[in-house]
Motif scaffolding. Structure first.
Motif, PDB file in Angstrom:
ATOM      1  N   ALA A 119       0.836  -1.208   0.000  1.00 53.89           N
ATOM      2  CA  ALA A 119       0.000   0.000   0.000  1.00 53.89           C
ATOM      3  C   ALA A 119       0.865   1.252   0.000  1.00 53.89           C
ATOM      4  O   ALA A 119       0.627   2.192  -0.772  1.00 53.89           O
ATOM      5  CB  ALA A 119      -0.939  -0.004   1.206  1.00 53.89           C
ATOM      6  N   ALA A 120       1.896   1.267   0.850  1.00 49.44           N
ATOM      7  CA  ALA A 120       2.781   2.440   0.909  1.00 49.44           C
ATOM      8  C   ALA A 120       3.554   2.614  -0.391  1.00 49.44           C
ATOM      9  O   ALA A 120       3.721   3.731  -0.886  1.00 49.44           O
ATOM     10  CB  ALA A 120       3.739   2.301   2.092  1.00 49.44           C
ATOM     11  N   MET A 121       4.024   1.509  -0.963  1.00 49.82           N
ATOM     12  CA  MET A 121       4.781   1.555  -2.215  1.00 49.82           C
ATOM     13  C   MET A 121       3.911   2.089  -3.349  1.00 49.82           C
ATOM     14  O   MET A 121       4.346   2.948  -4.120  1.00 49.82           O
ATOM     15  CB  MET A 121       5.295   0.148  -2.547  1.00 49.82           C
ATOM     16  CG  MET A 121       5.949  -0.008  -3.896  1.00 49.82           C
ATOM     17  SD  MET A 121       6.666  -1.651  -4.197  1.00 49.82           S
ATOM     18  CE  MET A 121       5.352  -2.777  -3.802  1.00 49.82           C
ATOM     19  N   LEU A 122       2.685   1.611  -3.445  1.00 52.74           N
ATOM     20  CA  LEU A 122       1.785   2.068  -4.502  1.00 52.74           C
ATOM     21  C   LEU A 122       1.457   3.549  -4.340  1.00 52.74           C
ATOM     22  O   LEU A 122       1.400   4.288  -5.319  1.00 52.74           O
ATOM     23  CB  LEU A 122       0.515   1.218  -4.513  1.00 52.74           C
ATOM     24  CG  LEU A 122       0.717  -0.232  -4.968  1.00 52.74           C
ATOM     25  CD1 LEU A 122      -0.478  -1.089  -4.579  1.00 52.74           C
ATOM     26  CD2 LEU A 122       0.991  -0.302  -6.446  1.00 52.74           C
ATOM     27  N   ARG A 123       1.273   3.995  -3.100  1.00 49.52           N
ATOM     28  CA  ARG A 123       1.025   5.425  -2.859  1.00 49.52           C
ATOM     29  C   ARG A 123       2.244   6.266  -3.230  1.00 49.52           C
ATOM     30  O   ARG A 123       2.106   7.370  -3.763  1.00 49.52           O
ATOM     31  CB  ARG A 123       0.652   5.654  -1.397  1.00 49.52           C
ATOM     32  CG  ARG A 123      -0.750   5.246  -1.101  1.00 49.52           C
ATOM     33  CD  ARG A 123      -1.293   5.894   0.153  1.00 49.52           C
ATOM     34  NE  ARG A 123      -2.697   5.573   0.256  1.00 49.52           N
ATOM     35  CZ  ARG A 123      -3.175   4.510   0.906  1.00 49.52           C
ATOM     36  NH1 ARG A 123      -2.361   3.710   1.537  1.00 49.52           N
ATOM     37  NH2 ARG A 123      -4.461   4.279   0.919  1.00 49.52           N
ATOM     38  N   ALA A 124       3.429   5.759  -2.947  1.00 50.79           N
ATOM     39  CA  ALA A 124       4.652   6.494  -3.293  1.00 50.79           C
ATOM     40  C   ALA A 124       4.795   6.613  -4.810  1.00 50.79           C
ATOM     41  O   ALA A 124       5.157   7.676  -5.318  1.00 50.79           O
ATOM     42  CB  ALA A 124       5.872   5.807  -2.689  1.00 50.79           C
ATOM     43  N   PHE A 125       4.506   5.541  -5.545  1.00 52.99           N
ATOM     44  CA  PHE A 125       4.563   5.613  -7.008  1.00 52.99           C
ATOM     45  C   PHE A 125       3.505   6.570  -7.544  1.00 52.99           C
ATOM     46  O   PHE A 125       3.767   7.317  -8.488  1.00 52.99           O
ATOM     47  CB  PHE A 125       4.409   4.233  -7.641  1.00 52.99           C
ATOM     48  CG  PHE A 125       5.649   3.396  -7.584  1.00 52.99           C
ATOM     49  CD1 PHE A 125       6.828   3.832  -8.162  1.00 52.99           C
ATOM     50  CD2 PHE A 125       5.650   2.166  -6.938  1.00 52.99           C
ATOM     51  CE1 PHE A 125       7.979   3.071  -8.112  1.00 52.99           C
ATOM     52  CE2 PHE A 125       6.793   1.400  -6.880  1.00 52.99           C
ATOM     53  CZ  PHE A 125       7.963   1.847  -7.464  1.00 52.99           C
ATOM     54  N   ALA A 126       2.312   6.556  -6.966  1.00 53.09           N
ATOM     55  CA  ALA A 126       1.256   7.475  -7.398  1.00 53.09           C
ATOM     56  C   ALA A 126       1.656   8.912  -7.126  1.00 53.09           C
ATOM     57  O   ALA A 126       1.439   9.796  -7.961  1.00 53.09           O
ATOM     58  CB  ALA A 126      -0.053   7.146  -6.691  1.00 53.09           C
TER      59      ALA A 126
END
Length: 142
Positions: A119-126
Motif C-alpha cells: 500500500a505504501a509503495m503504490l502510494r509512493a509511485f502514485a
C-alpha cells in the motif's frame, strides 16, 4: 506504470483486504508495469492456487506472492525504486496486531506487513507520478 488514480485505488484495496490474495498480486505486478499472464479460471482448484507469470526482459517468471511475503514485496520495491527508503513496523493494539509501512514518505497500513508495504509503495509511485506529470519517470535516488 498505471495512472496515479489506479495506483491509489490499488493501495486502498491492499489496506481493505484482510488477507493476501493471488489476484491482488497479479494486479500489483500489472500496476507496476509488468506484463502479466494470469492462470485461466477453469484451471484453478484447491490444490492449484490462482496466480500466473510475469515478463521480466525476455524471461517469464512465476508471480511472487507480493501480498503475503515481505521479502517479495521488498524485492519488487528495490527493483522498481532502488534508492527509496522504507520501513515496516508492527503496531499491537487491544483487538489485534496491524502493520504500518512508510515508503518515500508515503504511508500504508495492513493486516500483514507485506500488504502494508505494498500500500505504501503504490502510494509512493502514485505521488511520484502525479508530481512529475510523467507516466513512467526514472526511479528516485537518495
Amino acid at each position: 506504470m498505471d495512472s496515479p488514480d489506479n495506483l491509489l485505488a490499488l493501495a486502498d484495496r491492499c489496506e481493505a483486504i484482510g488477507k493476501p490474495d493471488r489476484a491482488l498480486d497479479a494486479d500489483i505486478y500489472e500496476a507496476l508495469g509488468f506484463t502479466v499472464r494470469r492462470k485461466p479460471r477453469h484451471l484453478i482448484n484447491r490444490r492449484t492456487p490462482a496466480g500466473g507469470i510475469y515478463q521480466q526482459g525476455a524471461l517469464w517468471k512465476a508471480l511472487g506472492s507480493v501480498s503475503a511475503n515481505i521479502d517479495v514485496a521488498v524485492g519488487l520495491l528495490r527493483q522498481k525504486a532502488p534508492g527509496w527508503s522504507w520501513s515496516v513496523q508492527c503496531v499491537v493494539g487491544e483487538d489485534a496486531a496491524a502493520f504500518q509501512a512508510l515508503v518515500a514518505e508515503c504511508s500504508g497500513n495492513g493486516t500483514v506487513g507485506a500488504l502494508a508495504l505494498c500500500a505504501a509503495m503504490l502510494r509512493a509511485f502514485a505521488d511520484r507520478d502525479s508530481t512529475t506529470g510523467r507516466a513512467n519517470p526514472p526511479p528516485m535516488q537518495d
